[in-house]
Each structure stands twice: as structure tokens, then as C-alpha cells.
Design an enzyme around this catalytic site. Sequence first.
Site, PDB file in Angstrom:
ATOM      1  N   HIS A 154      11.361   9.336  15.670  1.00 52.35           N
ATOM      2  CA  HIS A 154       9.919   9.762  15.483  1.00 52.35           C
ATOM      3  C   HIS A 154       9.215   8.643  16.012  1.00 52.35           C
ATOM      4  O   HIS A 154       7.838   8.787  16.543  1.00 52.35           O
ATOM      5  CB  HIS A 154       9.780   9.843  13.854  1.00 52.35           C
ATOM      6  CG  HIS A 154       8.240   9.899  13.475  1.00 52.35           C
ATOM      7  ND1 HIS A 154       7.652   8.829  13.329  1.00 52.35           N
ATOM      8  CD2 HIS A 154       7.548  11.127  13.064  1.00 52.35           C
ATOM      9  CE1 HIS A 154       6.198   9.063  12.986  1.00 52.35           C
ATOM     10  NE2 HIS A 154       6.158  10.713  12.772  1.00 52.35           N
ATOM     11  N   ASN A 155       9.279   7.481  15.711  1.00 53.37           N
ATOM     12  CA  ASN A 155       8.457   6.323  16.036  1.00 53.37           C
ATOM     13  C   ASN A 155       8.472   6.112  17.429  1.00 53.37           C
ATOM     14  O   ASN A 155       7.449   5.771  17.992  1.00 53.37           O
ATOM     15  CB  ASN A 155       8.940   5.006  15.088  1.00 53.37           C
ATOM     16  CG  ASN A 155       8.354   4.936  13.907  1.00 53.37           C
ATOM     17  OD1 ASN A 155       8.164   6.164  12.914  1.00 53.37           O
ATOM     18  ND2 ASN A 155       8.048   3.833  13.244  1.00 53.37           N
ATOM     19  N   LYS A 188      13.901   8.893  11.993  1.00 52.87           N
ATOM     20  CA  LYS A 188      12.507   8.218  11.783  1.00 52.87           C
ATOM     21  C   LYS A 188      12.117   7.296  12.838  1.00 52.87           C
ATOM     22  O   LYS A 188      11.009   7.169  13.544  1.00 52.87           O
ATOM     23  CB  LYS A 188      12.291   7.448  10.444  1.00 52.87           C
ATOM     24  CG  LYS A 188      11.168   6.601  10.159  1.00 52.87           C
ATOM     25  CD  LYS A 188       9.939   7.513  10.172  1.00 52.87           C
ATOM     26  CE  LYS A 188       8.631   6.855   9.840  1.00 52.87           C
ATOM     27  NZ  LYS A 188       8.268   5.434  10.241  1.00 52.87           N
ATOM     28  N   SER A 227       6.955   9.179   6.733  1.00 56.79           N
ATOM     29  CA  SER A 227       5.872   8.839   7.617  1.00 56.79           C
ATOM     30  C   SER A 227       4.695   9.422   7.273  1.00 56.79           C
ATOM     31  O   SER A 227       4.543  10.326   6.458  1.00 56.79           O
ATOM     32  CB  SER A 227       6.338   9.414   8.918  1.00 56.79           C
ATOM     33  OG  SER A 227       5.346   9.385   9.839  1.00 56.79           O
ATOM     34  N   VAL A 267       0.958  -1.369   0.073  1.00 53.69           N
ATOM     35  CA  VAL A 267       0.049   0.101  -0.001  1.00 53.69           C
ATOM     36  C   VAL A 267       0.838   1.459   0.103  1.00 53.69           C
ATOM     37  O   VAL A 267       0.658   2.216  -0.737  1.00 53.69           O
ATOM     38  CB  VAL A 267      -0.820  -0.091   1.111  1.00 53.69           C
ATOM     39  CG1 VAL A 267      -2.048   1.034   1.114  1.00 53.69           C
ATOM     40  CG2 VAL A 267      -1.476  -1.304   1.569  1.00 53.69           C
ATOM     41  N   GLU A 323       6.246   8.503  18.715  1.00 50.68           N
ATOM     42  CA  GLU A 323       4.856   8.176  18.018  1.00 50.68           C
ATOM     43  C   GLU A 323       4.135   6.945  19.288  1.00 50.68           C
ATOM     44  O   GLU A 323       3.254   7.185  19.827  1.00 50.68           O
ATOM     45  CB  GLU A 323       5.041   7.271  16.846  1.00 50.68           C
ATOM     46  CG  GLU A 323       3.602   6.537  16.452  1.00 50.68           C
ATOM     47  CD  GLU A 323       3.916   5.964  14.898  1.00 50.68           C
ATOM     48  OE1 GLU A 323       4.632   6.680  13.992  1.00 50.68           O
ATOM     49  OE2 GLU A 323       3.569   4.765  14.839  1.00 50.68           O
ATOM     50  N   TYR A 324       5.157   5.954  19.752  1.00 50.00           N
ATOM     51  CA  TYR A 324       4.800   4.969  20.681  1.00 50.00           C
ATOM     52  C   TYR A 324       4.420   5.604  21.837  1.00 50.00           C
ATOM     53  O   TYR A 324       3.367   5.245  22.518  1.00 50.00           O
ATOM     54  CB  TYR A 324       6.027   4.071  20.952  1.00 50.00           C
ATOM     55  CG  TYR A 324       6.200   2.608  20.044  1.00 50.00           C
ATOM     56  CD1 TYR A 324       6.027   3.121  18.715  1.00 50.00           C
ATOM     57  CD2 TYR A 324       6.106   1.599  20.573  1.00 50.00           C
ATOM     58  CE1 TYR A 324       6.229   2.033  17.875  1.00 50.00           C
ATOM     59  CE2 TYR A 324       6.177   0.447  19.804  1.00 50.00           C
ATOM     60  CZ  TYR A 324       6.441   0.501  18.415  1.00 50.00           C
ATOM     61  OH  TYR A 324       6.597  -0.529  17.395  1.00 50.00           O
TER      62      TYR A 324
HETATM   63  C1  6PG Z   1       4.707   6.174  10.205  1.00 50.13           C
HETATM   64  C2  6PG Z   1       4.677   5.004  11.125  1.00 50.13           C
HETATM   65  C3  6PG Z   1       4.827   3.640  10.451  1.00 50.13           C
HETATM   66  C4  6PG Z   1       4.809   2.481  11.239  1.00 50.13           C
HETATM   67  C5  6PG Z   1       3.521   2.357  11.995  1.00 50.13           C
HETATM   68  C6  6PG Z   1       3.433   0.873  12.697  1.00 50.13           C
HETATM   69  O1  6PG Z   1       5.372   7.058  10.657  1.00 50.13           O
HETATM   70  O2  6PG Z   1       4.108   6.384   9.094  1.00 50.13           O
HETATM   71  O3  6PG Z   1       5.424   5.173  12.193  1.00 50.13           O
HETATM   72  O4  6PG Z   1       5.952   3.710   9.940  1.00 50.13           O
HETATM   73  O5  6PG Z   1       5.414   1.391  10.856  1.00 50.13           O
HETATM   74  O6  6PG Z   1       3.112   3.257  12.860  1.00 50.13           O
HETATM   75  O7  6PG Z   1       4.294   0.715  13.798  1.00 50.13           O
HETATM   76  P1  6PG Z   1       4.204  -0.470  14.711  1.00 50.13           P
HETATM   77  O8  6PG Z   1       3.721  -1.663  13.924  1.00 50.13           O
HETATM   78  O9  6PG Z   1       5.786  -0.593  15.277  1.00 50.13           O
HETATM   79  O10 6PG Z   1       3.309   0.177  15.931  1.00 50.13           O
END
Ligand code: 6PG
Length: 478
Positions: free
Chosen positions: A186-187, A183, A129, A13, A190-191
Site C-alpha cells: 500500500h505504501n 500495508k 492506514s 497522535v 502511495e509513494y
Molecule cells: C498511511 C501512511 C503512513 C506513512 C506515511 C509516511 O497509510 O497512513 O502510509 O503509514 O507512515 O505516509 O510515510 P513516509 O514518511 O515514508 O512518506
Amino acid sequence: MAKADIGLWGLAVMGENLVLNMESKGFTVAVFNRTTQKTKDFAEGKAKGKNIIPAYEVKDFIASLSKPRKVMLMVKAGKPVDMVIEQILPYLEKGDLIIDGGNSHFPDTIRRCSQIEGKGLLYIGTGVSGGEEGALKGPSIMPGGSEKAYAMAESIFTKISAKVDGRPCCTYIGDNGAGHYVKMVHNGIEYSDMQLICEAYYLMKNALGMSAEQMHKTFADWNKGDLDSYLIEITADILSKKDPVTGNPLVEMILDKAGQKGTGSWASQSALALGVAVPTIAEAVFARCISAVKDERLAASKQLSGPSGKYTGDKAEFITAIHDALYASKICSYAQGFALMAAAAKEYSWKPNFGRIAMIWRGGCIIRAQFLRRIKEAFDHKSDLANLLLDPYFKQIVQNAQPNWRKVIITAAELGIPVPAFSSALNYYDSYRTERLSANMIQAQRDYFGAHTYERLDRKGVFHTEWLAPPQLKNELF
Ligand code: 6PG
């Protein structure tokens, strides 16, 4: 036939949507996928009538590119990236560019960059992202590699990226693995953003007994203020979605077992390796880990007791307190993420511009949020800011939020409701602002059992004490 401006390998995708995005910005894109059927389906479906050239052989794929060639890989991180590189390398020549747009681990990117540059080709490892929608409409792009490599990709990247106030959410981050490192952080953020929102939701549901509809309204309301962000927005949306089967809020029908693909854990591991405290990011990873042992938790819930019950005070006041706890904790989590990037920059000799990183996270990406403008301003004001918490704006916010932040954590503890990210953020704040911590005792213990030595407050040098010797013996100075 006209040659393609860029080739994209990997039509999952994200890959498909990036291709459509590039094509919509006037680029001709060649596409290839390991399973040819996927390429066919795409060519006959979404790509039909567009400037998209499907290829079914690696040789033809590369031959369809204008020189110097640019090939972007959107494949699973790890081995698949190396395998694809191996397959395309024989057809590429000096000056061609390979771009890895997946969530690769930065040490892999450092390695690949040096291998490929050693052959006279160019390499970019870039964070992309924004999920499916971002890929299609404009992601946030975090490219790392040589400046020469970036110059080749810049016009495509800036055109396809999200725009905020007319400016592209893409900036050159630094050499080799810098883009994938940023990145990864960033993640990690994000977590923790997601975990903090989960804790807010969980308190509303369990301590206050709020309905999904009420929580939806609260999050929608929060999204108009300081917390205005994509993740708060989608949380409000999620809470209003009904399960077509049961009629219950859909979120309440979803198993409470979180998945993860590794980037949050990599960020925490890198922080451990560099000796940087990122407790809120790490707690967010651990919270997913503990959620994943659902069967064990189910059994434990029958055996382990603790307090339970509802909050009996003023509900509206407590909702405001949760808001403040969330904002203050979020600031701590970003402070940790930026401190981690600063340490990594030193370690790997990168020179990232943190203000610009905050700017490119303002649009397109998962952690996009209004408050990133404040982070940009903080670094504009002081480019070598040691910690975001020391910036006047954030200092004030956290100062004002403190009573409510503490109240939420105390209440959660009294009610037996886990809030690991809220608490770790407050502990980070309290540790960071404390002049004298308890580590003097650690040093004494280390010296006691292992002669690891310690430093003193009153004198320079390294000391060791024979802890079991009679007290009249003097400390030895090394
Ligand atoms: C982004 C996200 C992406 C990531 C998902 C799932 O910035 O678009 O960070 O890259 O793969 O959020 O991550 P997890 O499966 O580890 O939750």
C-alpha cells in the site's frame, strides 16, 4: 472498576486517535505510554470523561484488561516493538493477544508471530492506514496473523474501520506477516501515486506556466472523474493554501527535499528479492532520494545543461494529456503492486483475496480512490488475473490513454523536465506487452563472459557457446 476491552500502548497522535475511535464505538480502552506525562495529559485532556483507563505502570495497565487480554501497540517500527513486547510478556498469559498496529517490516512480524505463538499467546501484525484523521474517524485495517487471533480482534477492527457502502474497510489478509506486507505494498503504491501527482503538477507549473490557482482548479476538476481519490483531493487543497508570511502559494515556499520512513524502499527491496518488476514504485523512492541531495543538485544545476522552455502547443489539450498519462501510469503502478503481492503470497504461503484488498483500500487509507472498485471487479472477474493490465477495463483505458501518455513523456524529454514515474510506467507497459525483448543479448553476453548458458527459441535444453572459437564449432548441449 470495569475492565477494559483492549489496551493501547503508545500515545502518539495515531495511538491517541485510535483510542478515541475505539471508545466512540463503545469499547473501554486502557492506555499506557512510556512517558507518563503523555498519559496524564491525555487522561486530563481528550480522554476526560470517557471510558478510557490511564495506567502508569505496565503491571496496572495489563491488570486493567479483561481476559483474554488484547494489547495493541502503536509504537515506532523496529526495536521499540520488541522492547514493548519484552515488557508486557511477563504479565500476559496463554490465549492473550498482542496486536502491532505500526508500520513494522514484515520479516519482523513473521519472527514475532512465531516467537509469541510459541509461548501460547496470539499475535497480529496489522497495517493501519489513514494518518491522524483516519485513525480517529476510521482507518483502513490490514490484519495478518492466525485466523484465531483475528477472530479475537475482528469486532473491534471492523467497528473502528472506515466504511464504504456500509462495509468495513478491514479484512483478514493472511498468516503472520501478510498484513504488514500488504500495508508495505500500500505504501509503495502511495509513494508512486504521490510521485505521479508531483510530475503532473510539475509539468503544469513548468511546461505550461500555470498558476497555483489554475492548478488547484484542474486537480479539483480531476477529482470529479476517473482520478477521484484522496491524494488528488489533498493536492487541490494544498494548491489553494497561501503562505501567511509571504502571501505566495505555501507549496512554493516548501523546500523540495522529500523525507521517507522506509516502507516504499522495503516494498522495492522485497520486489527485487522476489524478482518482480515494480519500476514505478522503485522510481518513486529514487525520486525522493534524488530530491534529498538538494545541495548537490544546486551545484549540478550550475554546471550541467539541458533543454528548457515552455510547451508551445494547445494548453487545454496538454492538460488532458497529463490527465491521461497520470491515469495510465497509476494503473501500471497498481498492476505492479498487485503483481508483487501475488508473488509474495506464493513465496510466504499466504492466500490473500485481492478483490477484498482493493475493497478495503477504498476507504480510510491514503490511497483511497474510486478506481479501486474497478480493481475489485477485475479480480471478481478473474481471481488469478496475472496482471491488472490484462483486465478488459484497464486494457481499454490504457489503450485510449496511450497517445497522450507518450506525448507527455516526449514533451517532458524535449523540455528537459524529469518525469521518472510517468516514463517508468510507460516502459513497464511497453516491456510487458512486448513478445520479444532484448534479453537474448543479455543471455549471450552472460554466456560469453561467464559461461552462464542460455536457452534457445527453436530447441529445448541449456546451451553454451565458445564465443571466441571458430564459427564451425557446434554449440554444446548440456
Ligand atoms: C498511511 C501512511 C503512513 C506513512 C506515511 C509516511 O497509510 O497512513 O502510509 O503509514 O507512515 O505516509 O510515510 P513516509 O514518511 O515514508 O512518506
